[in-house]
Write an enzyme that holds these catalytic residues in place. Structure first.
Site, PDB file in Angstrom:
ATOM      1  N   SER A   1       1.164  65.865  32.103  1.00  0.00           N
ATOM      2  CA  SER A   1       1.445  67.089  31.355  1.00  0.00           C
ATOM      3  C   SER A   1       1.647  68.296  32.259  1.00  0.00           C
ATOM      4  O   SER A   1       2.486  69.157  31.989  1.00  0.00           O
ATOM      5  CB  SER A   1       0.320  67.367  30.356  1.00  0.00           C
TER       6      SER A   1
ATOM      7  N   HIS B   1      -2.186  72.376  32.113  1.00  0.00           N
ATOM      8  CA  HIS B   1      -0.889  72.798  31.579  1.00  0.00           C
ATOM      9  C   HIS B   1      -0.494  74.156  32.156  1.00  0.00           C
ATOM     10  O   HIS B   1       0.661  74.365  32.542  1.00  0.00           O
ATOM     11  CB  HIS B   1      -0.963  72.876  30.054  1.00  0.00           C
TER      12      HIS B   1
END
Length: 282
Positions: A188, A234
């Protein structure tokens, strides 16, 4: 087009033969070097026949086609496909050997003693849904970015974004806290770096960014509000992707390659420096 001609002798009384195949008589000559070329060595062109040696020499001198960002143009997304294949294979191995996740996933408590985890975690995933979403996002972004950035720039963007995600997790975790010993896995961070690159490059060339902004906003909200999701990873991947993509997209035309190389090295060293500072402070 070659044509069979009756046997004839050259000025010294011998028949012209192909330099690469001396046992073959040929009356067809290369339009560039004027040497005889047998049918196997003839390459048709718009201005007659060329020999394979002249064609090869011309290809070596020809400058490669470059993209608007100065990268060598490629027609496929080979790196993207390879990354997806690697993640899928690793996930299958995870299913067969669950200890792989704990051995190569990222946790701040063991990060410095096992530094490979900063990158190896990007090839691991916690569930089939996790894998499917990341691979879908990687394909969508990678198939657009890799032909534009070129292979090595795209690979550097992906790797640095993954490293940036793990670095952010390390920096924003405190010894003794739950996050310090929590294991995180997934691509991610790297994917968020690709999101950032798509946004910045589209904006650089005046294209509509509403779609990528919407996708980013939704994923950032999910990252913050969702349970069991590393918003730190992230965020780190996103910021690193912005930094790397800025170097690639805004470099002066005459210095694009140098800026891309040394800029990528600089980002990597900067991330390592942040890790070192954190280590000295804790």
């Amino acid at each position: 087009m070659s044509q069979d001609l009756p046997a004839a002798s050259s000025a010294n009384g011998t028949q012209p033969v192909c330099p690469r195949h001396p046992d073959r008589v040929s009356y067809v000559r290369c339009q560039r070097c004027d040497r005889p070329a047998c049918p196997q060595c003839q390459v048709p062109s718009a201005v007659g026949i060329h020999c394979v040696d002249c064609v090869r020499s011309a290809e070596q001198r020809r400058r490669p086609t470059r993209t608007v960002l100065g990268a060598v143009a490629v027609q496929d997304a080979r790196i993207t496909t390879g990354l997806i294949a690697a993640c899928v294979v690793v996930y299958v191995i995870q299913m067969l050997r669950p200890s792989l996740t704990t051995d190569f996933g990222f946790a701040p408590v063991v990060a410095l003693s096992q530094p490979w985890r900063f990158l190896s975690t990007a090839f691991l995933h916690g569930s089939l849904m996790h894998l499917a979403f990341n691979m879908w996002a990687l394909w969508v972004c990678g198939s657009a970015l890799e032909p534009l950035l070129g292979r090595w720039r795209f690979a550097a963007l992906y790797a640095l974004s993954a490293l940036g995600g793990s670095t952010a997790i390390y920096l924003l975790s405190s010894p003794g806290s739950a996050s310090w010993i929590t294991l995180t896995v997934g691509a991610s961070g790297a994917v968020f770096g690709l999101f950032a690159a798509v946004f910045l490059i589209q904006r650089r060339f005046g294209r509509d960014t509403s779609a990528i902004l919407g996708l980013l906003a939704v994923n950032l909200v999910i990252s913050v509000l969702g349970a069991g999701i590393s918003w730190q990873g992230h965020l780190g991947g996103l910021l690193t992707g912005l930094a790397v993509a800025s170097l690639y997209a805004r470099a002066p035309r005459q210095r694009r390659s140098a800026v891309a190389v040394w800029g990528s090295v600089g980002v990597a060293l900067g991330l390592v420096a942040l890790i070192a500072v954190k280590y000295l402070l804790v």
